[in-house]
Motif scaffolding. Sequence first.
Motif, PDB file in Angstrom:
ATOM      1  N   PRO A 164       0.831  -1.217   0.000  1.00  0.00           N
ATOM      2  CA  PRO A 164       0.000   0.000   0.000  1.00  0.00           C
ATOM      3  C   PRO A 164       0.860   1.260   0.000  1.00  0.00           C
ATOM      4  CG  PRO A 164      -0.740  -1.577   1.668  1.00  0.00           C
ATOM      5  CD  PRO A 164       0.584  -2.064   1.170  1.00  0.00           C
ATOM      6  N   GLU A 165       0.258   2.354  -0.432  1.00  0.00           N
ATOM      7  CA  GLU A 165       0.955   3.631  -0.402  1.00  0.00           C
ATOM      8  C   GLU A 165       1.081   4.115   1.041  1.00  0.00           C
ATOM      9  OE1 GLU A 165       2.376   5.449  -2.794  1.00  0.00           O
ATOM     10  OE2 GLU A 165       1.977   3.841  -4.237  1.00  0.00           O
ATOM     11  N   ASP A 166       2.245   4.673   1.355  1.00  0.00           N
ATOM     12  CA  ASP A 166       2.436   5.247   2.682  1.00  0.00           C
ATOM     13  C   ASP A 166       1.540   6.474   2.856  1.00  0.00           C
ATOM     14  OD1 ASP A 166       4.445   3.394   3.362  1.00  0.00           O
ATOM     15  OD2 ASP A 166       5.975   4.618   2.375  1.00  0.00           O
ATOM     16  N   ASP A 167       1.237   6.784   4.105  1.00  0.00           N
ATOM     17  CA  ASP A 167       0.448   7.968   4.445  1.00  0.00           C
ATOM     18  C   ASP A 167       1.247   8.782   5.464  1.00  0.00           C
ATOM     19  OD1 ASP A 167      -1.443   9.875   5.078  1.00  0.00           O
ATOM     20  OD2 ASP A 167      -2.671   8.526   6.308  1.00  0.00           O
ATOM     21  N   PRO A 168       2.220   9.583   4.978  1.00  0.00           N
ATOM     22  CA  PRO A 168       3.058  10.338   5.916  1.00  0.00           C
ATOM     23  C   PRO A 168       2.253  11.265   6.820  1.00  0.00           C
ATOM     24  CG  PRO A 168       4.013  10.339   3.712  1.00  0.00           C
ATOM     25  CD  PRO A 168       2.644   9.765   3.584  1.00  0.00           C
ATOM     26  N   ALA A 169       1.191  11.881   6.293  1.00  0.00           N
ATOM     27  CA  ALA A 169       0.402  12.802   7.109  1.00  0.00           C
ATOM     28  C   ALA A 169      -0.232  12.085   8.290  1.00  0.00           C
ATOM     29  CB  ALA A 169      -0.670  13.478   6.253  1.00  0.00           C
ATOM     30  N   GLY A 170      -0.656  10.841   8.071  1.00  0.00           N
ATOM     31  CA  GLY A 170      -1.249  10.051   9.152  1.00  0.00           C
ATOM     32  C   GLY A 170      -0.247   9.183   9.875  1.00  0.00           C
ATOM     33  N   ASN A 171       1.040   9.334   9.518  1.00  0.00           N
ATOM     34  CA  ASN A 171       2.120   8.537  10.096  1.00  0.00           C
ATOM     35  C   ASN A 171       1.830   7.045   9.986  1.00  0.00           C
ATOM     36  OD1 ASN A 171       4.691   8.353  11.241  1.00  0.00           O
ATOM     37  ND2 ASN A 171       3.891   8.287  13.340  1.00  0.00           N
ATOM     38  N   ARG A 172       1.409   6.639   8.779  1.00  0.00           N
ATOM     39  CA  ARG A 172       1.132   5.233   8.495  1.00  0.00           C
ATOM     40  C   ARG A 172       2.071   4.783   7.375  1.00  0.00           C
ATOM     41  NH1 ARG A 172      -3.410   3.700  11.109  1.00  0.00           N
ATOM     42  NH2 ARG A 172      -4.770   5.384  11.859  1.00  0.00           N
ATOM     43  N   TRP A 173       2.851   3.754   7.682  1.00  0.00           N
ATOM     44  CA  TRP A 173       3.908   3.326   6.769  1.00  0.00           C
ATOM     45  C   TRP A 173       3.773   1.832   6.504  1.00  0.00           C
ATOM     46  CZ3 TRP A 173       6.861   7.360   5.013  1.00  0.00           C
ATOM     47  CH2 TRP A 173       6.785   8.534   5.758  1.00  0.00           C
ATOM     48  N   PHE A 174       4.209   1.440   5.296  1.00  0.00           N
ATOM     49  CA  PHE A 174       4.071   0.047   4.900  1.00  0.00           C
ATOM     50  C   PHE A 174       5.376  -0.556   4.366  1.00  0.00           C
ATOM     51  CE2 PHE A 174      -0.102   1.962   4.778  1.00  0.00           C
ATOM     52  CZ  PHE A 174      -0.868   1.023   5.452  1.00  0.00           C
ATOM     53  N   ALA A 175       6.460   0.176   4.434  1.00  0.00           N
ATOM     54  CA  ALA A 175       7.767  -0.339   4.021  1.00  0.00           C
ATOM     55  C   ALA A 175       8.840   0.308   4.886  1.00  0.00           C
ATOM     56  CB  ALA A 175       8.029  -0.052   2.549  1.00  0.00           C
ATOM     57  N   ARG A 176       9.822  -0.481   5.258  1.00  0.00           N
ATOM     58  CA  ARG A 176      10.935   0.033   6.056  1.00  0.00           C
ATOM     59  C   ARG A 176      11.938   0.689   5.100  1.00  0.00           C
ATOM     60  NH1 ARG A 176      11.152  -5.514   9.494  1.00  0.00           N
ATOM     61  NH2 ARG A 176       9.399  -6.017   8.149  1.00  0.00           N
ATOM     62  N   ASP A 177      11.620   1.917   4.756  1.00  0.00           N
ATOM     63  CA  ASP A 177      12.362   2.657   3.745  1.00  0.00           C
ATOM     64  C   ASP A 177      12.883   3.963   4.359  1.00  0.00           C
ATOM     65  OD1 ASP A 177      13.348   3.985   1.574  1.00  0.00           O
ATOM     66  OD2 ASP A 177      11.507   3.940   0.397  1.00  0.00           O
ATOM     67  N   PRO A 178      14.157   4.005   4.750  1.00  0.00           N
ATOM     68  CA  PRO A 178      14.693   5.197   5.414  1.00  0.00           C
ATOM     69  C   PRO A 178      14.521   6.477   4.600  1.00  0.00           C
ATOM     70  CG  PRO A 178      16.232   3.369   5.615  1.00  0.00           C
ATOM     71  CD  PRO A 178      15.161   2.925   4.665  1.00  0.00           C
ATOM     72  N   ALA A 179      14.694   6.396   3.290  1.00  0.00           N
ATOM     73  CA  ALA A 179      14.624   7.607   2.467  1.00  0.00           C
ATOM     74  C   ALA A 179      13.226   8.214   2.497  1.00  0.00           C
ATOM     75  CB  ALA A 179      15.032   7.291   1.027  1.00  0.00           C
TER      76      ALA A 179
END
Length: 255
Positions: A164-179
Amino acid sequence: MTSPAAPRSARSLILPGVAALVAFAILIGLGTWQLQRKAWKESLIAQIEAHSHGEPGAIVPPSDWSTWRAQDDEFRRVRVTGTFLHRFEAPVYGLAPAQRGAPVQGYYLMTPLRLPDGAIVMVNRGFVPTELRDPATRPQSQPEGEVTVTGLVRAPEERNPFTPEDDPAGNRWFARDPASIARAHSLEQVAPFYVEADATPNPGEWPKGGQIRLELPNNHLQYAVTWYGIALTLVGVFIAFAWQRLRPPGSGELK
């Protein structure tokens, strides 16, 4: 008297032959792909064995981050010291193995660790179940001041069409991607890798690190043999089918 029926034309085999040929190519392709996966898996296992044991060392210095390559450094044991930026904690959805039954749903806490020189390394501090996603439910889990983390170097998690697409505004993440996490918080000089924390207990017992499993199954040869075997079976079935279509009438009857 009625004359025996003439054998069917070879043209009647064109469509079945094309279908069988396409299926055969797919099966051979799947078998070959499994052999390629076998070679990749063996290389990965060798890399894990070579890097994950022994005393932890230092991470690659920031001056070398632009040329960092996963195949040279991933799974190496390291020890890094810095200060966590807990306000930028990113919970990444995932599953953790359970002692019994189905895996547990929850989040892996990716947290920026500011090094003494100002550079940043993302740390996967460990797993929390869904009900502990909010830091307020685990107030002791965010240590202040300088800390030391021991763990393994990991490459960013690869996304696939089902991620799924990450949701930075909601602080919801689906991949451990530092960048991606760094961009969302305007963090600069961030390592292209992250550190997977080991099972050293955290304050308040959460999050729980050391979730990575280094024993990887390697059944790709078995899968390849299966696909190749199905392909050979298909050849045999088509030959029998063609023989039934083209054999002279009455050739299989007893006299």
